[in-house]
Design a protein around this motif. Structure first.
Motif, PDB file in Angstrom:
ATOM      1  N   ASN A 151       0.841  -1.192   0.000  1.00 47.21           N
ATOM      2  CA  ASN A 151       0.000   0.000   0.000  1.00 47.21           C
ATOM      3  C   ASN A 151       0.881   1.249   0.000  1.00 47.21           C
ATOM      4  N   ASP A 152       0.693   2.086  -0.982  1.00 52.91           N
ATOM      5  CA  ASP A 152       1.281   3.434  -1.038  1.00 52.91           C
ATOM      6  C   ASP A 152       2.775   3.496  -1.360  1.00 52.91           C
ATOM      7  N   HIS A 153       3.577   2.650  -0.723  1.00 53.68           N
ATOM      8  CA  HIS A 153       5.028   2.865  -0.690  1.00 53.68           C
ATOM      9  C   HIS A 153       5.722   2.210  -1.885  1.00 53.68           C
ATOM     10  N   LEU A 154       5.840   2.972  -2.951  1.00 55.09           N
ATOM     11  CA  LEU A 154       6.511   2.480  -4.153  1.00 55.09           C
ATOM     12  C   LEU A 154       7.969   2.109  -3.872  1.00 55.09           C
ATOM     13  N   GLY A 185       3.705  -5.833  -6.490  1.00 52.66           N
ATOM     14  CA  GLY A 185       3.046  -4.642  -6.987  1.00 52.66           C
ATOM     15  C   GLY A 185       2.738  -3.667  -5.878  1.00 52.66           C
ATOM     16  N   VAL A 186       1.916  -2.683  -6.218  1.00 53.10           N
ATOM     17  CA  VAL A 186       1.611  -1.595  -5.302  1.00 53.10           C
ATOM     18  C   VAL A 186       0.144  -1.238  -5.438  1.00 53.10           C
ATOM     19  N   HIS A 187      -0.432  -0.741  -4.343  1.00 53.02           N
ATOM     20  CA  HIS A 187      -1.784  -0.197  -4.397  1.00 53.02           C
ATOM     21  C   HIS A 187      -1.706   1.282  -4.050  1.00 53.02           C
ATOM     22  N   LEU A 188      -2.327   2.113  -4.885  1.00 54.20           N
ATOM     23  CA  LEU A 188      -2.212   3.563  -4.746  1.00 54.20           C
ATOM     24  C   LEU A 188      -3.565   4.198  -4.445  1.00 54.20           C
ATOM     25  N   HIS A 220       3.002   6.851 -13.182  1.00 52.08           N
ATOM     26  CA  HIS A 220       4.374   6.830 -12.657  1.00 52.08           C
ATOM     27  C   HIS A 220       4.724   5.443 -12.132  1.00 52.08           C
ATOM     28  N   ALA A 221       3.809   4.845 -11.378  1.00 53.40           N
ATOM     29  CA  ALA A 221       4.061   3.512 -10.841  1.00 53.40           C
ATOM     30  C   ALA A 221       4.244   2.493 -11.957  1.00 53.40           C
ATOM     31  N   GLY A 280       7.157  -1.390 -14.395  1.00 49.07           N
ATOM     32  CA  GLY A 280       7.134  -2.169 -15.623  1.00 49.07           C
ATOM     33  C   GLY A 280       5.818  -2.905 -15.806  1.00 49.07           C
ATOM     34  N   PRO A 281       5.681  -3.615 -16.908  1.00 42.08           N
ATOM     35  CA  PRO A 281       4.398  -4.215 -17.261  1.00 42.08           C
ATOM     36  C   PRO A 281       4.036  -5.458 -16.457  1.00 42.08           C
ATOM     37  N   GLY A 282       5.022  -6.073 -15.807  1.00 39.36           N
ATOM     38  CA  GLY A 282       4.746  -7.343 -15.145  1.00 39.36           C
ATOM     39  C   GLY A 282       4.234  -7.248 -13.722  1.00 39.36           C
ATOM     40  N   LYS A 283       4.219  -6.055 -13.151  1.00 35.21           N
ATOM     41  CA  LYS A 283       3.801  -5.891 -11.763  1.00 35.21           C
ATOM     42  C   LYS A 283       2.341  -5.444 -11.675  1.00 35.21           C
ATOM     43  N   ILE A 284       1.750  -5.664 -10.508  1.00 35.95           N
ATOM     44  CA  ILE A 284       0.386  -5.223 -10.230  1.00 35.95           C
ATOM     45  C   ILE A 284       0.412  -3.761  -9.802  1.00 35.95           C
ATOM     46  N   VAL A 285      -0.449  -2.963 -10.380  1.00 41.91           N
ATOM     47  CA  VAL A 285      -0.647  -1.572  -9.939  1.00 41.91           C
ATOM     48  C   VAL A 285      -2.138  -1.381  -9.727  1.00 41.91           C
TER      49      VAL A 285
END
Length: 202
Positions: A65-68, A78-81, A90-91, A96-101
């Motif tokens: 959560n939040d912390h890129l 991945g990250v949750h924004l 930006h995330a 890159g394309p392989g991570k969860i955003v």
């Protein structure tokens, strides 16, 4: 992406956090988000690293959560924004394309469309019900999911006071994942609590 989306509580006791998360993963949680709003950087690194190892053992993704910066440091999935965090675009460029955003879209379809266009992996809507963890200044109408289901091309996550009972109509309206904190971590048997929600997705 489908099923129980587990979100961690603000627990400083790492062993307690790991034990409850392990139980919930055994109960069928599909994805874990590490969220600790009150932690210092040292504890956040310790807990995120331990949770990532646990999720790896279960073959489930961990998003931060939040912390890129923390996500990239430990190579989480991945990250949750939220609305005041770094932008989805930006995330996506950074990870890159392989991570969860993931993106919090509250009750706003326009935000969801923008997030999808910027490369979000899913749109999270809420809160739908009163939450013991987060105070919402609004209530998201379940009918929003009807429009989201037809207009968006990403999985839909619902959050806000979710239980195995009150999320049923939201799943029926097309929610792909149910995000839960208290109804799992606050249950004396997190594994059984997770299983009740996971069962809604077959």
């Amino acid at each position: 992406m489908r099923g129980l989306y587990l979100v961690t509580p603000n627990w400083n006791d790492t062993e307690r956090l790991l034990a409850a998360t392990d139980a919930a993963l055994r109960g069928g949680a599909t994805l874990v988000q590490y969220r600790h709003k009150d932690s210092d950087d040292g504890l956040r690194l310790e807990q995120a690293t331990a949770l990532l190892a646990l999720c790896r053992r279960h073959g489930r993704p961990l998003v931060i959560n939040d912390h890129l910066d923390l996500c990239t440091r430990i190579d989480a999935d991945g990250v949750h924004l939220g609305g005041t965090d770094a932008s989805v675009a930006h995330a996506r460029r950074l990870l890159g394309p392989g991570k969860i955003v993931g993106a919090s879209c509250y009750g706003d379809l326009a935000l969801a469309h923008a997030a999808e266009g910027a490369g979000a992996s899913y749109a999270a809507f809420g809160g739908f019900y009163p939450s013991p963890v987060k105070r919402y200044d609004f209530v998201t109408a379940p009918a929003l999911l009807d429009a989201a289901r037809t207009q968006l091309h990403r999985p839909l996550v619902v959050i806000g006071g979710m239980t195995a009972e009150n999320c049923v109509p939201l799943v029926a309206r097309g929610a792909d994942m149910v995000a839960a904190i208290t109804s799992v971590y606050g249950d004396p048997d997190p594994e059984a609590a997770a299983r009740r929600i996971a069962a809604l997705f077959g």
